[in-house]
Design an enzyme around this catalytic site. Sequence first.
Site, short mmCIF file in Angstrom:
data_model
loop_
_atom_site.label_atom_id
_atom_site.label_comp_id
_atom_site.label_asym_id
_atom_site.label_seq_id
_atom_site.Cartn_x
_atom_site.Cartn_y
_atom_site.Cartn_z
N LYS A 30 0.85 -1.19 -0.08
CA LYS A 30 -0.07 0.05 0.02
C LYS A 30 0.82 1.16 -0.15
O LYS A 30 1.92 1.34 0.85
CB LYS A 30 -0.78 0.09 1.16
CG LYS A 30 -1.95 1.12 1.38
CD LYS A 30 -3.20 0.85 0.59
CE LYS A 30 -3.99 2.06 0.36
NZ LYS A 30 -3.66 2.84 -0.63
N LYS A 89 5.36 2.01 -2.93
CA LYS A 89 5.40 3.72 -3.36
C LYS A 89 5.41 3.62 -4.82
O LYS A 89 6.17 2.87 -5.49
CB LYS A 89 6.46 4.53 -2.81
CG LYS A 89 6.26 6.02 -2.72
CD LYS A 89 4.77 6.59 -2.10
CE LYS A 89 5.21 7.66 -1.26
NZ LYS A 89 4.49 7.82 0.08
N THR A 139 -4.84 12.51 6.80
CA THR A 139 -3.41 12.75 7.15
C THR A 139 -3.14 13.80 8.26
O THR A 139 -2.54 13.58 9.21
CB THR A 139 -2.49 12.97 5.90
OG1 THR A 139 -3.01 12.05 4.76
CG2 THR A 139 -1.22 12.82 6.12
N SER A 167 -7.06 5.24 4.44
CA SER A 167 -7.05 4.44 3.07
C SER A 167 -7.47 2.95 3.34
O SER A 167 -8.26 2.29 2.53
CB SER A 167 -5.63 4.33 2.55
OG SER A 167 -5.45 5.48 1.74
N1 GLU Z 1 0.69 8.80 0.32
C1 GLU Z 1 0.23 8.75 1.59
C2 GLU Z 1 1.53 8.53 2.48
O1 GLU Z 1 2.93 8.68 2.05
C3 GLU Z 1 -0.85 7.67 1.69
C4 GLU Z 1 -0.61 6.19 1.10
C5 GLU Z 1 -1.67 5.46 1.08
O2 GLU Z 1 -3.06 5.91 1.57
O3 GLU Z 1 -1.79 4.48 0.55
O4 GLU Z 1 1.24 7.72 3.44
#
Ligand code: GLU
Length: 420
Positions: A74, A110, A194, A354
Site C-alpha cells: 500500500k 510507493k 493525514t 485508506s
Molecule cells: N501517500 C500517503 C502516505 O505517504 C498515503 C498512502 C496511502 O494511503 O496508501 O502515507
Amino acid sequence: MTNGNLYDANVCISCRERLEALPETISLTAGEFELLNRPQRAYSFAIPVRMDDGSVKVFNAYRVQYNNALGPTKGGIRYHQDVDFEEVKTLAFLMALKTSLAGIPFGGAKGGIQVDPRELSEGELERLTRGFVRAAHTFIGPRIDIPAPDVNTNSQTMAWIVDEYANISGAYEPGIVTGKPLELGGSLGRGEATSLGGAYVLDQYIKDSGLQRNELTIAVQGFGNVGRNIARILSGWGYTIVAVSDISGARYDEGGLEVETICSEKEGGCILKEAKSDAKHLSNEELLALDIDVLIPAALADQITEKNASRVKAKVILEMANAPVSKEADAILARQGTVIIPDILANAGGVIASYFEWAQNAGNEYWKLDEVNKKLREKILGAYTRVQERTLHNGYDLRTASYEVAVERILKAEKLRGNL
Ligand code: GLU
C-alpha cells in the site's frame, strides 16, 4: 551484466543506511537485515504520452512493492520532476514501516512518475495516468498492491485509475486505489485524514507533556492539502499558527495568522506571497528558523539538513511530509534536544483512512464521518502509545522506537510465513 550488478540494482542505499543507524540494542540477524534492506519487487516503466501538440513524450515511472508480509502492499503515487528509483524505494520502505506501525493489514509500496505536472494540461495528465495503469495493471490489484494519492496527485488522479483499470479488466473494482472521490467509492474523511491523524498525535504529545494548547506557537512549512488542513484543525483546537509557507515564500504574524482566510485564498488559487494579509513576508528558510514551539514540515523530503538544522529553534518537529529531516540533521537536532515525532507515526492517518476506504469497498457498506474519525483516532493513538511505551522502556527517541515496533511486526509475519 554480472549477477553482482543485478544484485546491486535491487538494494536501496538509503534504506540500508537507515537500518544501519539503528542502535545495537535492536539486533537484527544477517538474514533479517538483508530481507529488510531491499524491496521485494521494484518496477520501472517508460510511458509514452501523446501531447496536445501531437508530439509524443516518454515519461519514466516507478512502482516499488517493498514488503508484503503483512498484506497487500500500500502506498501513494507521486508526480514530481525530481522523482527517481532510489527515492521511490526509500519512500516504499517508509510505507512498509508505517503500515506495520499503524497495525493495519498492509505491506508498503510507493510509486512515482518523473514529471512536472504544472507543465502538462489536464488532458495530458489524464493520458499519462491511464498510460501508467496500462503499464502497471498486472502488478497492482486490491489484494496485491493498492496505490493512493501522494505529492501532486489527488482524487481525480485516482478516478482515472479506477476507470482505466475497469476498461482493461472489464469489471468495476473500486478497491484498486484509495483516496477516490466519494462518487467512485471514496471514504468520508479520507481527504483530511493525514492532517487529522497528525493533529491527534501532536495533541496527545502536548497533553502528555503537561502543556496547554493556547500556550503554543506553530509554523507549518508546505501549504498543500496536508499543510492547509493541519493548520486549520490545530487553529480550531486553540493552537496559535504563527507562520505558513508555500513555494512562493512564507507569511508570519507572531500574534497568530487568520488561518481560515489564508486557506480560502490559497484554495482560490492565490500563492501565499500574494495573499491579502497584513502578515509579514518571510523566506522558507526564515520560517524554519523561527523561535516557536512546534515546526511542522508538510512539504517534501530533506528540508531540514546539516546546512540548516542548527538554526532550528522549535522544541518539537512534527514530520507531516515523508523524510523531511535528513539523517545528518537528525543527529544535530538530537544534540540540541529537539523532539522529532517521526513521519511513519505523524503522517500515518492517510494510510489508516485508506485502509478504512479499502475495507468499505470490500464490504460495500459506507461509514459516517464521525465513525471514520473515531476509528482513525483509536488506530493512530494506539500506534503512538506503542511507541511511547518503547521510548520510556528503552530510552529511545521516538524515531528509533517507531522503527523498532514496525520492524518487529514485519519480522514476526515473515517468520510465521516461514521466510525467516
Ligand atoms: N501517500 C500517503 C502516505 O505517504 C498515503 C498512502 C496511502 O494511503 O496508501 O502515507
